[in-house]
Design an enzyme around this catalytic site. Sequence first.
Site, PDB file in Angstrom:
ATOM      1  N   SER A 171       0.745  -0.801   0.625  1.00  0.00           N
ATOM      2  CA  SER A 171       0.060   0.564   0.109  1.00  0.00           C
ATOM      3  C   SER A 171       0.758   1.068  -0.263  1.00  0.00           C
ATOM      4  CB  SER A 171      -0.910  -0.582   1.411  1.00  0.00           C
ATOM      5  OG  SER A 171      -2.383   0.777   0.720  1.00  0.00           O
TER       6      SER A 171
ATOM      7  N   ASP B 217      -8.690  -3.815  -5.641  1.00  0.00           N
ATOM      8  CA  ASP B 217      -8.811  -3.666  -4.871  1.00  0.00           C
ATOM      9  C   ASP B 217      -9.453  -2.220  -4.481  1.00  0.00           C
ATOM     10  OD1 ASP B 217      -7.207  -2.643  -2.435  1.00  0.00           O
ATOM     11  OD2 ASP B 217      -4.799  -3.916  -3.196  1.00  0.00           O
TER      12      ASP B 217
ATOM     13  N   HIS C 137      -7.499  -6.013  -0.285  1.00  0.00           N
ATOM     14  CA  HIS C 137      -6.220  -4.960  -0.429  1.00  0.00           C
ATOM     15  C   HIS C 137      -4.840  -5.719  -0.430  1.00  0.00           C
ATOM     16  CE1 HIS C 137      -4.350  -1.655  -0.587  1.00  0.00           C
ATOM     17  NE2 HIS C 137      -3.881  -2.004   1.598  1.00  0.00           N
TER      18      HIS C 137
END
Length: 525
Positions: free
Chosen positions: A234, A466, A494
Amino acid sequence: MDTRRIPRRTRTAAALLAAAALLVSACSSGGASGSSASAAHAGLAALPRATPTALAPYYAQRLAWRGCGVPGFECATLKAPLDYADPGRGDVRLAVARKKATGPGERLGSLLVNPGGPGGSAIGYLQAYAGIGYPEEVRARYDMVAVDPRGVARSEPVECLDGPDMDAYTKTDTTPDDAGEVDDLVGEFKKFAEGCGADAPKLLRHVSTVEAARDMDILREVLGDEKLTYVGASYGTFLGATYAGLFPERAGRLVLDGAMDPSLPARRLSLEQTAGFETAFRAFARDCVRQPDCPLGGPRTTPEQAGRTLTAFFGKLDARPIPTGDIDGRRLSESLGTMGVLAGMYDEASWTQVREALTSAMRENDGAGLLMLADAYYEREAGGEYSNLMFANAAVNCLDLPPAFDGPDQVRESLPAFEKASPVFGRSLAWASLNCAYWPVAPTGEPHRIEAEGAAPIVVVGTTRDPATPYRWARALAGQLSSGRLLTYVGDGHTAYGRGSDCIDLTINAFLLRGTPPADGKRCS
């Protein structure tokens, strides 16, 4: 912008969402939509290969490792300059942890991990998962290492509000209906920002992603590694890509999972992430209505209809928050209920929990389940205190890029676009994007491309549904990086590594252990 990350198999009702911070980050910072094309497409310039003389003492330091309370792990403190432009202004002390390679097999060096956020504790992630849950063959060959970035967790953490003030902040209405509610929201954003400024007036100017990436290069040298081996999730992909852009010749085996697109201004980032959460909600809704206890409808209910039902419920919470059984007497407000649902969108393994929490709230007037999800997202402890996740998240994001909106009028103008992107969450996420407008420190970054010309192959991982880092961002980053290799996971949730796909895991393991990158465009499901 990011997030933290917890793999699918470890996410439970009690330990949810290491990836959650990206929701706030991408929605609360970044360049305004009017940023010039030249700024958006400028490339991140590599630093000179030679280490500046003023930085030589930092690169020559030795770490004093010690036990740190978790069996098998040891910790140390790394010094880095507060200001890389003026190293004489003082130092920041960064917490480092490692778990040494277990063997057998030849040691490959250090593997640095970062779970995202910004604001997620890399050390907490290492000790809770990466150091014990990464594939055994990876842990056998690498020392698993983490450093909490400056301003985060154990590394001179930024603090902004106490527990009661954070409770007030998190329940503030983010779908204001009139001028008074807008003033209340702006007042909370200002109070939050002023608290951060009062706590760390000097450090707040030096918690950028570029500075954190430069800190990682000092750590690489101190650990004795010629090149950096790194897995970032991320926001951690932005940090890793930034490292590659600054030090392309020192970038070794880099895996960027749940990738971000650094070339986008924040309003665009926030809008695209809003659409990502709508995509995730629609997948959740299709699953929910197949279950006999779904409070959003039955088998013939469409995702659009389910969304309207949920929106109506949020409206009821706005008018009358419901009890939660919380010992502090907290009730479930619209903002907390919305956050609880959003938090559950990060991982399809949480969908059952979200469905049950919605059932309790919508049918039994009990908001405890949704409040628990929201508290897990915000890292609120049972005693009412909060980790510094949200404080560090804003501190990094508001420094990295100019604010998405200058004031409420710009938010109002953008509401139609956000509500089109997500009829369920758009309005709330648009207003949440306002907080950096009141930040006490001017931003130092702009949207930019990262090409990392000359770097070894870099694996960029994207998940097609996602919610927090839309798949388009992975394609964009892989396309920017001169040596980017796009690896796609066709599915929900995610990030992808360590979350149940043998195809993804074996591909990344081969890269980390043997240096064999996947063919660009490889797809897994």
